[in-house]
Scaffold this motif. Structure first.
Motif, PDB file in Angstrom:
ATOM      1  N   GLY A 169       0.787  -1.223   0.000  1.00 12.99           N
ATOM      2  CA  GLY A 169       0.000   0.000   0.000  1.00 12.99           C
ATOM      3  C   GLY A 169       0.817   1.270   0.000  1.00 12.99           C
ATOM      4  O   GLY A 169       0.331   2.339  -0.356  1.00 12.99           O
ATOM      5  N   LYS A 170       2.102   1.200   0.399  1.00  7.97           N
ATOM      6  CA  LYS A 170       2.938   2.383   0.445  1.00  7.97           C
ATOM      7  C   LYS A 170       3.695   2.624  -0.854  1.00  7.97           C
ATOM      8  O   LYS A 170       4.351   3.640  -1.002  1.00  7.97           O
ATOM      9  N   ALA A 171       3.614   1.669  -1.783  1.00  2.06           N
ATOM     10  CA  ALA A 171       4.439   1.770  -2.989  1.00  2.06           C
ATOM     11  C   ALA A 171       3.815   2.718  -3.994  1.00  2.06           C
ATOM     12  O   ALA A 171       2.664   2.584  -4.368  1.00  2.06           O
ATOM     13  N   ALA A 172       4.584   3.675  -4.418  1.00  3.51           N
ATOM     14  CA  ALA A 172       4.159   4.584  -5.477  1.00  3.51           C
ATOM     15  C   ALA A 172       5.388   5.003  -6.254  1.00  3.51           C
ATOM     16  O   ALA A 172       6.338   5.545  -5.689  1.00  3.51           O
ATOM     17  N   ILE A 173       5.391   4.718  -7.530  1.00  6.36           N
ATOM     18  CA  ILE A 173       6.508   5.046  -8.392  1.00  6.36           C
ATOM     19  C   ILE A 173       6.048   6.113  -9.374  1.00  6.36           C
ATOM     20  O   ILE A 173       4.955   6.023  -9.941  1.00  6.36           O
ATOM     21  N   GLU A 174       6.852   7.142  -9.574  1.00  5.66           N
ATOM     22  CA  GLU A 174       6.498   8.233 -10.471  1.00  5.66           C
ATOM     23  C   GLU A 174       7.362   8.178 -11.723  1.00  5.66           C
ATOM     24  O   GLU A 174       8.573   7.984 -11.640  1.00  5.66           O
ATOM     25  N   TYR A 175       6.739   8.356 -12.895  1.00  3.37           N
ATOM     26  CA  TYR A 175       7.465   8.460 -14.153  1.00  3.37           C
ATOM     27  C   TYR A 175       7.368   9.908 -14.630  1.00  3.37           C
ATOM     28  O   TYR A 175       6.298  10.511 -14.557  1.00  3.37           O
ATOM     29  N   ILE A 176       8.454  10.428 -15.160  1.00  2.52           N
ATOM     30  CA  ILE A 176       8.472  11.785 -15.679  1.00  2.52           C
ATOM     31  C   ILE A 176       8.759  11.703 -17.181  1.00  2.52           C
ATOM     32  O   ILE A 176       9.849  11.292 -17.590  1.00  2.52           O
ATOM     33  N   ASN A 177       7.771  12.082 -17.999  1.00  2.00           N
ATOM     34  CA  ASN A 177       7.869  11.993 -19.456  1.00  2.00           C
ATOM     35  C   ASN A 177       7.802  13.381 -20.087  1.00  2.00           C
ATOM     36  O   ASN A 177       7.033  14.233 -19.632  1.00  2.00           O
ATOM     37  N   THR A 178       8.549  13.588 -21.157  1.00  3.66           N
ATOM     38  CA  THR A 178       8.412  14.821 -21.925  1.00  3.66           C
ATOM     39  C   THR A 178       7.272  14.674 -22.921  1.00  3.66           C
ATOM     40  O   THR A 178       6.713  13.598 -23.106  1.00  3.66           O
ATOM     41  N   ALA A 179       6.947  15.776 -23.587  1.00  3.50           N
ATOM     42  CA  ALA A 179       5.821  15.773 -24.512  1.00  3.50           C
ATOM     43  C   ALA A 179       6.025  14.826 -25.694  1.00  3.50           C
ATOM     44  O   ALA A 179       5.063  14.371 -26.304  1.00  3.50           O
ATOM     45  N   ASP A 180       7.293  14.526 -26.023  1.00  2.00           N
ATOM     46  CA  ASP A 180       7.542  13.607 -27.134  1.00  2.00           C
ATOM     47  C   ASP A 180       7.860  12.198 -26.642  1.00  2.00           C
ATOM     48  O   ASP A 180       8.554  11.425 -27.287  1.00  2.00           O
ATOM     49  N   HIS A 181       7.302  11.860 -25.471  1.00  2.00           N
ATOM     50  CA  HIS A 181       7.369  10.502 -24.925  1.00  2.00           C
ATOM     51  C   HIS A 181       8.775  10.063 -24.550  1.00  2.00           C
ATOM     52  O   HIS A 181       9.082   8.874 -24.553  1.00  2.00           O
ATOM     53  N   MET A 182       9.626  11.011 -24.188  1.00  2.00           N
ATOM     54  CA  MET A 182      10.956  10.643 -23.707  1.00  2.00           C
ATOM     55  C   MET A 182      10.912  10.556 -22.185  1.00  2.00           C
ATOM     56  O   MET A 182      10.516  11.501 -21.500  1.00  2.00           O
ATOM     57  N   LEU A 183      11.286   9.397 -21.654  1.00  2.00           N
ATOM     58  CA  LEU A 183      11.285   9.175 -20.217  1.00  2.00           C
ATOM     59  C   LEU A 183      12.538   9.795 -19.616  1.00  2.00           C
ATOM     60  O   LEU A 183      13.654   9.385 -19.917  1.00  2.00           O
ATOM     61  N   VAL A 184      12.343  10.799 -18.772  1.00  2.00           N
ATOM     62  CA  VAL A 184      13.445  11.567 -18.194  1.00  2.00           C
ATOM     63  C   VAL A 184      13.900  10.963 -16.866  1.00  2.00           C
ATOM     64  O   VAL A 184      15.085  10.912 -16.563  1.00  2.00           O
ATOM     65  N   ALA A 185      12.928  10.485 -16.061  1.00  2.00           N
ATOM     66  CA  ALA A 185      13.268  10.033 -14.716  1.00  2.00           C
ATOM     67  C   ALA A 185      12.188   9.121 -14.163  1.00  2.00           C
ATOM     68  O   ALA A 185      11.047   9.111 -14.627  1.00  2.00           O
ATOM     69  N   VAL A 186      12.564   8.349 -13.159  1.00  2.00           N
ATOM     70  CA  VAL A 186      11.632   7.543 -12.367  1.00  2.00           C
ATOM     71  C   VAL A 186      11.979   7.792 -10.903  1.00  2.00           C
ATOM     72  O   VAL A 186      13.122   7.626 -10.502  1.00  2.00           O
ATOM     73  N   ASP A 187      11.007   8.208 -10.118  1.00  2.82           N
ATOM     74  CA  ASP A 187      11.231   8.529  -8.715  1.00  2.82           C
ATOM     75  C   ASP A 187      10.309   7.725  -7.827  1.00  2.82           C
ATOM     76  O   ASP A 187       9.239   7.288  -8.247  1.00  2.82           O
ATOM     77  N   SER A 188      10.707   7.556  -6.556  1.00  2.00           N
ATOM     78  CA  SER A 188       9.753   7.081  -5.565  1.00  2.00           C
ATOM     79  C   SER A 188       8.913   8.278  -5.123  1.00  2.00           C
ATOM     80  O   SER A 188       9.403   9.405  -5.055  1.00  2.00           O
ATOM     81  N   ALA A 189       7.649   8.039  -4.839  1.00  2.21           N
ATOM     82  CA  ALA A 189       6.732   9.143  -4.567  1.00  2.21           C
ATOM     83  C   ALA A 189       7.096   9.925  -3.313  1.00  2.21           C
ATOM     84  O   ALA A 189       6.755  11.098  -3.188  1.00  2.21           O
ATOM     85  N   ASP A 190       7.811   9.289  -2.364  1.00  8.00           N
ATOM     86  CA  ASP A 190       8.190  10.007  -1.149  1.00  8.00           C
ATOM     87  C   ASP A 190       9.474  10.811  -1.316  1.00  8.00           C
ATOM     88  O   ASP A 190       9.945  11.446  -0.388  1.00  8.00           O
ATOM     89  N   GLY A 191      10.053  10.762  -2.545  1.00 12.21           N
ATOM     90  CA  GLY A 191      11.240  11.544  -2.817  1.00 12.21           C
ATOM     91  C   GLY A 191      12.537  10.926  -2.344  1.00 12.21           C
ATOM     92  O   GLY A 191      13.605  11.521  -2.480  1.00 12.21           O
ATOM     93  N   ALA A 192      12.473   9.692  -1.791  1.00 14.77           N
ATOM     94  CA  ALA A 192      13.671   9.066  -1.248  1.00 14.77           C
ATOM     95  C   ALA A 192      14.637   8.598  -2.320  1.00 14.77           C
ATOM     96  O   ALA A 192      15.836   8.507  -2.082  1.00 14.77           O
ATOM     97  N   VAL A 193      14.112   8.285  -3.495  1.00 12.30           N
ATOM     98  CA  VAL A 193      14.947   7.766  -4.571  1.00 12.30           C
ATOM     99  C   VAL A 193      14.629   8.506  -5.859  1.00 12.30           C
ATOM    100  O   VAL A 193      13.458   8.741  -6.177  1.00 12.30           O
ATOM    101  N   ALA A 194      15.655   8.885  -6.600  1.00 13.28           N
ATOM    102  CA  ALA A 194      15.480   9.527  -7.898  1.00 13.28           C
ATOM    103  C   ALA A 194      16.370   8.818  -8.909  1.00 13.28           C
ATOM    104  O   ALA A 194      17.542   8.545  -8.628  1.00 13.28           O
ATOM    105  N   VAL A 195      15.814   8.499 -10.064  1.00  9.91           N
ATOM    106  CA  VAL A 195      16.549   7.794 -11.112  1.00  9.91           C
ATOM    107  C   VAL A 195      16.476   8.632 -12.375  1.00  9.91           C
ATOM    108  O   VAL A 195      15.385   8.897 -12.890  1.00  9.91           O
ATOM    109  N   ASP A 196      17.627   9.065 -12.884  1.00  9.07           N
ATOM    110  CA  ASP A 196      17.691   9.893 -14.089  1.00  9.07           C
ATOM    111  C   ASP A 196      18.331   9.116 -15.227  1.00  9.07           C
ATOM    112  O   ASP A 196      19.274   8.339 -15.018  1.00  9.07           O
ATOM    113  N   PHE A 197      17.831   9.360 -16.460  1.00 12.59           N
ATOM    114  CA  PHE A 197      18.295   8.646 -17.635  1.00 12.59           C
ATOM    115  C   PHE A 197      19.173   9.548 -18.509  1.00 12.59           C
ATOM    116  O   PHE A 197      18.830  10.708 -18.744  1.00 12.59           O
TER     117      PHE A 197
END
Length: 245
Positions: free
Chosen positions: A83-111
């Protein structure tokens, strides 16, 4: 949210392909509207997050955010097995995936470079190989300083279109791709390999996902992590009501 060590390998395998040259990708589907939500029958989580057992995976379009000076679309995944798991994807307008983060901000993953999601357009039978890096960063919280770089190679092969039957209905002409991704983490002598079968409808919605993670072995052949599988199949889609006239 504290993510398991195994996710260090899984996060490095999440891209669905990558653009290596400048210029727009053709035939991209439109971005979904804020408030759009998809529900999936899920087993074992996904490359984004590992969970035990069966449950529901819910993906929601949250809205627009700014990341690295670019206006992006944010989506989230929730798993009712955790129930605590929430993963965020950050996409640009041309469908380029920029990052994936944990919703609590503890982890950030940049491409680097940003990766194309969904899978880049390929002709049936065509393959392409991309090389990229992922930076896994926990230093932003200031609590547990941890930062590492993962080097990834993804080989995407386009297979014939298929009709996919799901609890949400029957979807014709789904784009089927097989992606093999290999990852090495700087400073470690092991590597991880995952095989991803992915089906998207012509509008770019994920309809079905089947993942097989090869066993991870140490240089001496000792098994560090056993083979595992996970899957998602679309159960329902909810779209926001149109604005009142």
């Amino acid at each position: 949210m504290i993510l398991p060590r195994s996710l260090l390998f899984a996060l490095a395998l999440i891209s669905l392909g990558c653009r290596t040259q400048a210029g727009a990708i053709e035939n991209l589907p439109p971005l979904p509207a804020t408030g759009t939500q998809w529900s999936y029958d899920n087993q074992g989580g996904s490359t984004w997050h590992q969970v035990a057992g069966k449950g529901t995976r819910t993906r929601l379009v949250v809205g627009t955010v700014e990341r690295n000076g670019r206006k992006c679309l944010k989506l989230t995944d929730h798993y009712d097995q955790d129930g605590k798991a929430a993963i965020e994807y950050i996409n640009t307008a041309d469908h380029m995936l920029v990052a994936v983060d944990s919703a609590d901000g503890a982890v950030a993953v940049d491409f680097t470079p940003a990766v194309c999601w969904p899978v880049p357009q390929l002709g049936i039978g065509e393959s392409r190989t991309e090389v990229f890096s992922i930076t896994y960063d926990k230093t932003r919280t200031g609590a547990s300083a941890r930062k590492m770089v993962m080097h990834c190679t993804a080989v995407t092969t386009r297979l014939p279109n298929e009709t996919v039957t799901t609890p949400a209905g029957v979807f014709a002409d789904c784009l089927h791709s097989l992606v093999k991704k290999t990852t090495a983490v700087e400073g470690l002598k092991t590597h991880a390999v995952v095989h991803c079968d992915l089906w998207f409808n012509p509008q770019g919605v994920l309809i079905r996902e089947e993942l097989r993670y090869e066993a991870i072995r140490a240089p001496d052949g000792r098994e560090v992590k056993p083979e595992r599988r996970s899957s998602s199949i679309l159960r329902a889609c909810e779209r926001p009501a149109p604005p009142a006239p």
